[in-house]
Scaffold this motif. Structure first.
Motif, PDB file in Angstrom:
ATOM      1  N   VAL A 167       0.802  -1.228   0.000  1.00 23.79           N
ATOM      2  CA  VAL A 167       0.000   0.000   0.000  1.00 23.79           C
ATOM      3  C   VAL A 167       0.833   1.275   0.000  1.00 23.79           C
ATOM      4  N   ARG A 168       2.087   1.192   0.412  1.00 25.92           N
ATOM      5  CA  ARG A 168       2.928   2.395   0.414  1.00 25.92           C
ATOM      6  C   ARG A 168       3.584   2.512  -0.954  1.00 25.92           C
ATOM      7  N   LYS A 169       3.276   3.583  -1.661  1.00 24.88           N
ATOM      8  CA  LYS A 169       3.660   3.697  -3.068  1.00 24.88           C
ATOM      9  C   LYS A 169       4.667   4.810  -3.352  1.00 24.88           C
ATOM     10  N   THR A 170       4.967   5.651  -2.386  1.00 23.16           N
ATOM     11  CA  THR A 170       5.923   6.745  -2.614  1.00 23.16           C
ATOM     12  C   THR A 170       6.997   6.722  -1.544  1.00 23.16           C
ATOM     13  N   MET A 171       8.213   7.071  -1.939  1.00 19.20           N
ATOM     14  CA  MET A 171       9.311   7.082  -0.967  1.00 19.20           C
ATOM     15  C   MET A 171      10.115   8.366  -1.081  1.00 19.20           C
ATOM     16  N   GLY A 172      10.697   8.729   0.065  1.00 21.91           N
ATOM     17  CA  GLY A 172      11.650   9.820   0.110  1.00 21.91           C
ATOM     18  C   GLY A 172      12.975   9.275   0.594  1.00 21.91           C
ATOM     19  N   ILE A 231       7.094   6.226   2.756  1.00 15.24           N
ATOM     20  CA  ILE A 231       8.170   5.547   3.469  1.00 15.24           C
ATOM     21  C   ILE A 231       9.445   6.347   3.239  1.00 15.24           C
ATOM     22  N   ILE A 232      10.291   6.427   4.269  1.00 17.81           N
ATOM     23  CA  ILE A 232      11.493   7.265   4.210  1.00 17.81           C
ATOM     24  C   ILE A 232      12.721   6.402   4.447  1.00 17.81           C
ATOM     25  N   ILE A 304       6.318  -1.796   3.337  1.00 14.26           N
ATOM     26  CA  ILE A 304       5.507  -1.350   2.204  1.00 14.26           C
ATOM     27  C   ILE A 304       4.091  -1.908   2.301  1.00 14.26           C
ATOM     28  N   ALA A 305       3.936  -3.085   2.903  1.00 15.88           N
ATOM     29  CA  ALA A 305       2.608  -3.670   3.108  1.00 15.88           C
ATOM     30  C   ALA A 305       1.939  -3.143   4.373  1.00 15.88           C
ATOM     31  N   ASP A 306       2.583  -2.191   5.034  1.00 19.34           N
ATOM     32  CA  ASP A 306       2.062  -1.620   6.280  1.00 19.34           C
ATOM     33  C   ASP A 306       1.852  -2.693   7.335  1.00 19.34           C
ATOM     34  N   ASP A 307       2.794  -3.631   7.375  1.00 20.41           N
ATOM     35  CA  ASP A 307       2.786  -4.700   8.380  1.00 20.41           C
ATOM     36  C   ASP A 307       3.736  -4.277   9.494  1.00 20.41           C
TER      37      ASP A 307
END
Length: 324
Positions: A167-172, A231-232, A304-307
């Protein structure tokens, strides 16, 4: 069950699939359960080495056919984002509907597989899977199984399997180090992180390069988060050297730090933290540059799966954590 000579079996229905195997050439199922035997089938069955077939008898009451057992096991195991494949030779497979992280209730799996002759076989817990992947198979060992074994499994209950979509699709990315900031060396971390996150559909939307200064690192983390990063990643300055300041900056910015250090090699100097809104921050050590897989590859699919990762999860990673 009652045994009948194939020559006398015309008109009877098969109670199980019959498989044909030619080593190195073919494995198929020319006769399926329920097929009613004809005169033309007799020589074909004999060619397969089948001199007898078996039919159900009244005293088989209280037993379940292998296909019914497989369906019952699938109903127990099934969780979100999956479907069942076709019944083949008394076995059903679970198939992923989405790209995501496979979660397996290992305790329930062990309990059901301990009952008797029931079998649920899965891929490893916390394994990334893609839509269409086979993730588990269910069957029993005998053709007929006591119904009470299935009843016992149903009391344990499920689901055994769940898929958490990515579910997390963008990163810094925050790159630290005066040598990179001043252009003395090229940033080697960023393209590697982008490459390893690409299979999960994660795109870079913000990137900051800063010197080895705690205030600057904190400000850079805030900047990429404000840009909308789900996500960073913080790279550089992750060792135990006194002038490596990235873990301290993460600790200052984050709401909570789960761990700095992990029983996984290579990549043990990982820092895992969360912002107040649940956005994960991962401090990435230099080992990620030189090896694969590393702790990065174990942790990132879960983030990334918010686990959510706990300290206990980190401790358990020591079993199987030697990746080199």
């Amino acid at each position: 069950m009652k045994e009948i000579r194939v020559q006398d079996a015309v008109g009877h229905a098969l109670v199980h699939d019959i498989v044909r195997i030619v080593i190195g050439e073919v494995k198929d199922t020319p006769f399926r359960r329920g097929h009613v035997i004809t005169e033309a089938d007799v020589p074909k069955l004999l060619d397969l080495g089948k001199e007898h077939i078996y039919v159900m008898e009244p005293e088989d009451e209280g037993f379940l056919h292998e296909e019914d057992v497989a369906r019952a096991l699938y109903a127990i195991a099934k969780g979100d984002h999956m479907h069942d494949g076709p019944m083949v030779q008394g076995k059903i497979e679970a198939i992923a509907d989405v790209d995501g992280l496979l979660k397996v209730d290992v305790d329930k799996l062990y309990a059901i597989n301990s009952i008797g002759e029931l079998t649920i076989v899965t891929k490893l817990n916390n394994m990334p899977v893609k839509a269409g992947d086979k993730i588990a198979g269910m069957r029993c060992i005998p053709l007929l199984l006591e119904e009470q074994q299935v009843t016992a499994a149903q009391k344990i209950g499920g689901p055994i399997l769940t898929i958490k979509p990515f579910v997390r699709k963008t990163m810094g990315i925050v790159t630290t180090g005066s040598e990179v900031f001043e252009g003395r060396i090229k940033d080697a971390f960023t393209p590697i992180i982008e490459e390893r996150c690409a299979p999960f559909g994660v795109k870079k939307i913000a990137h900051e390069i800063v010197t080895d200064n705690t205030d600057d690192i904190v400000a850079a983390i805030d900047k990429v988060k404000t840009a909308g990063a789900d996500i960073i990643f913080c790279t550089g300055g992750m060792s135990v050297d006194p002038d490596d300041l990235t873990p301290g900056a993460i600790k200052r910015y984050a709401d909570r730090v789960v761990t700095y250090g992990l029983p996984v090699l290579p990549g043990s100097m990982v820092c895992i933290a969360y912002c107040a809104d649940g956005t994960p921050i991962l401090g990435v050590p230099g080992g990620v540059l030189f090896s694969k897989p590393t702790a990065f590859d174990e942790i990132v699919p879960r983030l990334i799966a918010d686990d959510e990762i706990t300290k206990e999860d980190c401790i358990c990673m020591g079993h199987g954590g030697f990746l080199g």
